[in-house]
Write a protein that holds these residues in place. Structure first.
Motif, PDB file in Angstrom:
ATOM      1  N   ILE A   1      62.917   0.365 -18.412  1.00  0.00           N
ATOM      2  CA  ILE A   1      62.059   1.494 -18.780  1.00  0.00           C
ATOM      3  C   ILE A   1      61.132   1.764 -17.607  1.00  0.00           C
ATOM      4  CG2 ILE A   1      60.239   2.288 -20.346  1.00  0.00           C
ATOM      5  CD1 ILE A   1      61.453   0.378 -22.475  1.00  0.00           C
ATOM      6  N   LEU A   2      60.975   3.035 -17.287  1.00  0.00           N
ATOM      7  CA  LEU A   2      60.049   3.443 -16.241  1.00  0.00           C
ATOM      8  C   LEU A   2      59.113   4.490 -16.814  1.00  0.00           C
ATOM      9  CD1 LEU A   2      59.102   3.448 -13.276  1.00  0.00           C
ATOM     10  CD2 LEU A   2      60.839   5.208 -12.829  1.00  0.00           C
ATOM     11  N   ASN A   3      57.821   4.303 -16.615  1.00  0.00           N
ATOM     12  CA  ASN A   3      56.811   5.234 -17.101  1.00  0.00           C
ATOM     13  C   ASN A   3      56.139   5.933 -15.926  1.00  0.00           C
ATOM     14  OD1 ASN A   3      57.222   4.424 -19.806  1.00  0.00           O
ATOM     15  ND2 ASN A   3      55.848   2.682 -19.525  1.00  0.00           N
ATOM     16  N   THR A   4      56.056   7.249 -15.969  1.00  0.00           N
ATOM     17  CA  THR A   4      55.298   7.986 -14.958  1.00  0.00           C
ATOM     18  C   THR A   4      53.840   8.006 -15.386  1.00  0.00           C
ATOM     19  OG1 THR A   4      57.189   9.386 -14.388  1.00  0.00           O
ATOM     20  CG2 THR A   4      55.019  10.151 -13.711  1.00  0.00           C
ATOM     21  N   ALA A   5      53.039   7.166 -14.754  1.00  0.00           N
ATOM     22  CA  ALA A   5      51.602   7.116 -15.037  1.00  0.00           C
ATOM     23  C   ALA A   5      50.882   7.968 -13.982  1.00  0.00           C
ATOM     24  CB  ALA A   5      51.114   5.677 -15.051  1.00  0.00           C
ATOM     25  N   SER A   6      49.746   7.541 -13.518  1.00  0.00           N
ATOM     26  CA  SER A   6      48.985   8.292 -12.520  1.00  0.00           C
ATOM     27  C   SER A   6      47.901   7.393 -11.951  1.00  0.00           C
ATOM     28  CB  SER A   6      48.333   9.520 -13.165  1.00  0.00           C
ATOM     29  OG  SER A   6      47.416  10.131 -12.270  1.00  0.00           O
ATOM     30  N   MET A   7      47.545   7.642 -10.690  1.00  0.00           N
ATOM     31  CA  MET A   7      46.436   6.902 -10.102  1.00  0.00           C
ATOM     32  C   MET A   7      45.145   7.110 -10.870  1.00  0.00           C
ATOM     33  SD  MET A   7      47.496   5.007  -7.752  1.00  0.00           S
ATOM     34  CE  MET A   7      45.842   4.434  -7.432  1.00  0.00           C
ATOM     35  N   VAL A   8      44.982   8.257 -11.547  1.00  0.00           N
ATOM     36  CA  VAL A   8      43.733   8.479 -12.282  1.00  0.00           C
ATOM     37  C   VAL A   8      43.584   7.498 -13.436  1.00  0.00           C
ATOM     38  CG1 VAL A   8      43.696  10.911 -11.639  1.00  0.00           C
ATOM     39  CG2 VAL A   8      44.597  10.253 -13.880  1.00  0.00           C
ATOM     40  N   GLY A   9      44.695   6.953 -13.917  1.00  0.00           N
ATOM     41  CA  GLY A   9      44.627   5.935 -14.958  1.00  0.00           C
ATOM     42  C   GLY A   9      44.083   4.616 -14.459  1.00  0.00           C
ATOM     43  N   LEU A  10      44.073   4.435 -13.151  1.00  0.00           N
ATOM     44  CA  LEU A  10      43.521   3.228 -12.530  1.00  0.00           C
ATOM     45  C   LEU A  10      42.114   3.440 -11.994  1.00  0.00           C
ATOM     46  CD1 LEU A  10      46.662   2.082 -10.496  1.00  0.00           C
ATOM     47  CD2 LEU A  10      45.680   0.902 -12.475  1.00  0.00           C
ATOM     48  N   ILE A  11      41.854   4.612 -11.406  1.00  0.00           N
ATOM     49  CA  ILE A  11      40.581   4.799 -10.709  1.00  0.00           C
ATOM     50  C   ILE A  11      39.693   5.874 -11.321  1.00  0.00           C
ATOM     51  CG2 ILE A  11      41.554   3.969  -8.541  1.00  0.00           C
ATOM     52  CD1 ILE A  11      41.744   6.841  -7.564  1.00  0.00           C
ATOM     53  N   GLY A  12      40.198   6.626 -12.327  1.00  0.00           N
ATOM     54  CA  GLY A  12      39.395   7.643 -12.980  1.00  0.00           C
ATOM     55  C   GLY A  12      39.397   8.971 -12.239  1.00  0.00           C
ATOM     56  N   GLN A  13      38.827   9.975 -12.891  1.00  0.00           N
ATOM     57  CA  GLN A  13      38.728  11.317 -12.319  1.00  0.00           C
ATOM     58  C   GLN A  13      37.707  12.102 -13.121  1.00  0.00           C
ATOM     59  OE1 GLN A  13      42.202  13.878 -12.719  1.00  0.00           O
ATOM     60  NE2 GLN A  13      41.874  14.701 -10.664  1.00  0.00           N
ATOM     61  N   THR A  14      36.902  12.885 -12.444  1.00  0.00           N
ATOM     62  CA  THR A  14      35.906  13.688 -13.149  1.00  0.00           C
ATOM     63  C   THR A  14      36.564  14.848 -13.887  1.00  0.00           C
ATOM     64  OG1 THR A  14      35.523  15.032 -11.166  1.00  0.00           O
ATOM     65  CG2 THR A  14      34.068  13.135 -11.516  1.00  0.00           C
ATOM     66  N   ASP A  15      35.947  15.247 -14.992  1.00  0.00           N
ATOM     67  CA  ASP A  15      36.329  16.437 -15.764  1.00  0.00           C
ATOM     68  C   ASP A  15      37.800  16.453 -16.164  1.00  0.00           C
ATOM     69  OD1 ASP A  15      33.719  17.390 -15.578  1.00  0.00           O
ATOM     70  OD2 ASP A  15      34.116  18.384 -13.666  1.00  0.00           O
ATOM     71  N   HIS A  16      38.312  15.292 -16.560  1.00  0.00           N
ATOM     72  CA  HIS A  16      39.728  15.214 -16.936  1.00  0.00           C
ATOM     73  C   HIS A  16      39.928  14.049 -17.906  1.00  0.00           C
ATOM     74  CE1 HIS A  16      43.913  16.316 -15.060  1.00  0.00           C
ATOM     75  NE2 HIS A  16      43.705  16.867 -16.229  1.00  0.00           N
TER      76      HIS A  16
ATOM     77  N   ASP B   1      59.718  14.549  -4.314  1.00  0.00           N
ATOM     78  CA  ASP B   1      60.795  13.709  -3.782  1.00  0.00           C
ATOM     79  C   ASP B   1      60.304  12.310  -3.423  1.00  0.00           C
ATOM     80  OD1 ASP B   1      59.434  15.266  -1.690  1.00  0.00           O
ATOM     81  OD2 ASP B   1      60.769  14.233  -0.305  1.00  0.00           O
ATOM     82  N   VAL B   2      59.028  12.185  -3.030  1.00  0.00           N
ATOM     83  CA  VAL B   2      58.531  10.852  -2.667  1.00  0.00           C
ATOM     84  C   VAL B   2      58.436   9.956  -3.900  1.00  0.00           C
ATOM     85  CG1 VAL B   2      57.290  11.744  -0.660  1.00  0.00           C
ATOM     86  CG2 VAL B   2      56.071  11.472  -2.819  1.00  0.00           C
ATOM     87  N   ILE B   3      58.132  10.561  -5.042  1.00  0.00           N
ATOM     88  CA  ILE B   3      58.092   9.797  -6.285  1.00  0.00           C
ATOM     89  C   ILE B   3      59.507   9.439  -6.717  1.00  0.00           C
ATOM     90  CG2 ILE B   3      57.213   9.767  -8.646  1.00  0.00           C
ATOM     91  CD1 ILE B   3      55.078  10.117  -6.405  1.00  0.00           C
ATOM     92  N   ALA B   4      60.424  10.368  -6.556  1.00  0.00           N
ATOM     93  CA  ALA B   4      61.809  10.132  -6.953  1.00  0.00           C
ATOM     94  C   ALA B   4      62.423   8.967  -6.183  1.00  0.00           C
ATOM     95  CB  ALA B   4      62.637  11.403  -6.742  1.00  0.00           C
ATOM     96  N   ASP B   5      62.132   8.857  -4.898  1.00  0.00           N
ATOM     97  CA  ASP B   5      62.687   7.746  -4.111  1.00  0.00           C
ATOM     98  C   ASP B   5      62.217   6.403  -4.659  1.00  0.00           C
ATOM     99  OD1 ASP B   5      64.067   9.465  -2.468  1.00  0.00           O
ATOM    100  OD2 ASP B   5      62.613   9.375  -0.817  1.00  0.00           O
ATOM    101  N   ALA B   6      60.936   6.324  -5.007  1.00  0.00           N
ATOM    102  CA  ALA B   6      60.404   5.079  -5.568  1.00  0.00           C
ATOM    103  C   ALA B   6      60.984   4.811  -6.949  1.00  0.00           C
ATOM    104  CB  ALA B   6      58.884   5.138  -5.633  1.00  0.00           C
ATOM    105  N   ALA B   7      61.198   5.874  -7.722  1.00  0.00           N
ATOM    106  CA  ALA B   7      61.765   5.711  -9.061  1.00  0.00           C
ATOM    107  C   ALA B   7      63.185   5.167  -8.987  1.00  0.00           C
ATOM    108  CB  ALA B   7      61.728   7.041  -9.806  1.00  0.00           C
ATOM    109  N   VAL B   8      63.979   5.675  -8.050  1.00  0.00           N
ATOM    110  CA  VAL B   8      65.337   5.152  -7.863  1.00  0.00           C
ATOM    111  C   VAL B   8      65.281   3.650  -7.599  1.00  0.00           C
ATOM    112  CG1 VAL B   8      67.327   5.135  -6.302  1.00  0.00           C
ATOM    113  CG2 VAL B   8      66.384   7.314  -7.100  1.00  0.00           C
ATOM    114  N   PHE B   9      64.384   3.242  -6.731  1.00  0.00           N
ATOM    115  CA  PHE B   9      64.248   1.817  -6.429  1.00  0.00           C
ATOM    116  C   PHE B   9      63.928   1.004  -7.677  1.00  0.00           C
ATOM    117  CE2 PHE B   9      61.067  -1.532  -5.558  1.00  0.00           C
ATOM    118  CZ  PHE B   9      61.910  -2.473  -4.962  1.00  0.00           C
ATOM    119  N   LEU B  10      62.956   1.464  -8.473  1.00  0.00           N
ATOM    120  CA  LEU B  10      62.531   0.688  -9.641  1.00  0.00           C
ATOM    121  C   LEU B  10      63.613   0.599 -10.709  1.00  0.00           C
ATOM    122  CD1 LEU B  10      58.801   1.766  -9.951  1.00  0.00           C
ATOM    123  CD2 LEU B  10      59.666  -0.493  -9.329  1.00  0.00           C
ATOM    124  N   LEU B  11      64.505   1.577 -10.774  1.00  0.00           N
ATOM    125  CA  LEU B  11      65.589   1.526 -11.743  1.00  0.00           C
ATOM    126  C   LEU B  11      66.823   0.812 -11.216  1.00  0.00           C
ATOM    127  CD1 LEU B  11      65.541   5.037 -13.475  1.00  0.00           C
ATOM    128  CD2 LEU B  11      64.371   2.927 -14.133  1.00  0.00           C
TER     129      LEU B  11
END
Length: 255
Positions: free
Chosen positions: A135-150, A221-231
């Protein structure tokens, strides 16, 4: 990498455009058959047609449990297996602090971004056990470091990150690997919409380039390359990994 995913059947939610579309195309290049699940069936069908090789499109709202159940059943019926589920579908609006977020906005966002992972896991679990899949989940850096007004979006991605770790611990015994990928900014239709909601869209576009130490806000495409690796089998001893693909956006104070 070449043919890293040959023979694999991958269920990809939110695969019609943006990061999902780039992942679908990358999975197809690596030999996978992709079941693209998206609310926009026409766009999903166009992406599936680009892939060829037996890949299919299914129209479904991932926040609807019955829709997810029937979709997963259709994939198993057609292909006889599922080797991976990539939970990529998500929404990013509203761009507001918490007290300005309506209850409906909160519920819609959490149901689409987080509860969808519950639904896909619940209904694909037996197939993933049979294939010893991942299983691969598309998360986000904001889930680790936060973001204003979101706030609601940040909360959903933080939940996805914690959920990835809990799932990895629970499912290692089967063995099913569970990982998450964390983009920072990525130019997608969803990010374009978010920019348009900001008071000064042009300055936000410059900001999105500047927050990445590597100098630019990338395409999917940069995310897709990493996703291929993880799967792929190259990540066979990785589970519970929260992988930044962020151009170094989390590295701290910069000029």
């Amino acid at each position: 990498m070449a043919d890293e995913l040959t023979g694999k059947v991958i269920v990809l939610t939110g695969g019609a455009d943006g990061i999902g579309r780039e992942c679908a195309l990358a999975y197809g290049r690596e030999g996978a058959t992709v079941a693209i699940v998206d609310r926009d069936l026409d766009a999903a069908q166009r992406t599936a047609a680009e892939l060829g090789g037996g890949s299919i499109a299914l129209g479904a709202d991932v926040s609807d449990g019955e829709a997810v159940r029937s979709t997963i059943a259709a994939v198993v019926s057609q292909f006889g297996r599922i080797d991976a589920v990539h939970n990529n579908a998500g929404i990013a609006s509203p761009s507001k602090p918490l007290h300005e977020t309506t209850e409906q906005e909160w519920d819609d966002l959490q149901r689409t971004n987080v509860k969808s992972v519950y639904w896909t896991t619940r209904f694909a679990f037996e197939a993933l056990v049979a294939s010893q899949g991942c299983i691969l989940n598309t998360a986000s850096m904001v889930g680790l470091i936060g973001q204003t007004d979101h706030a609601a979006y940040v909360a959903s991605k933080g939940a996805m990150i914690s959920l990835t770790k809990a799932m990895a611990a629970d499912y290692a015994r089967h063995p099913i690997r569970v990982n998450a990928i964390c983009p920072a900014g990525v130019w997608t239709p969803m990010l374009e919409r978010w920019c348009a909601e900001q008071p000064e869209p042009d300055s936000i576009r410059r900001y999105l380039d500047e927050i990445h130490p590597l100098g630019y806000c990338p395409r999917g495409d940069v995310i897709a390359d990493a996703a291929v690796f993880l799967l792929s089998a190259k990540a066979r001893f990785m589970t519970g990994c929260i992988l930044p693909v962020s151009g170094g956006a989390e590295l701290g104070y910069r000029r």
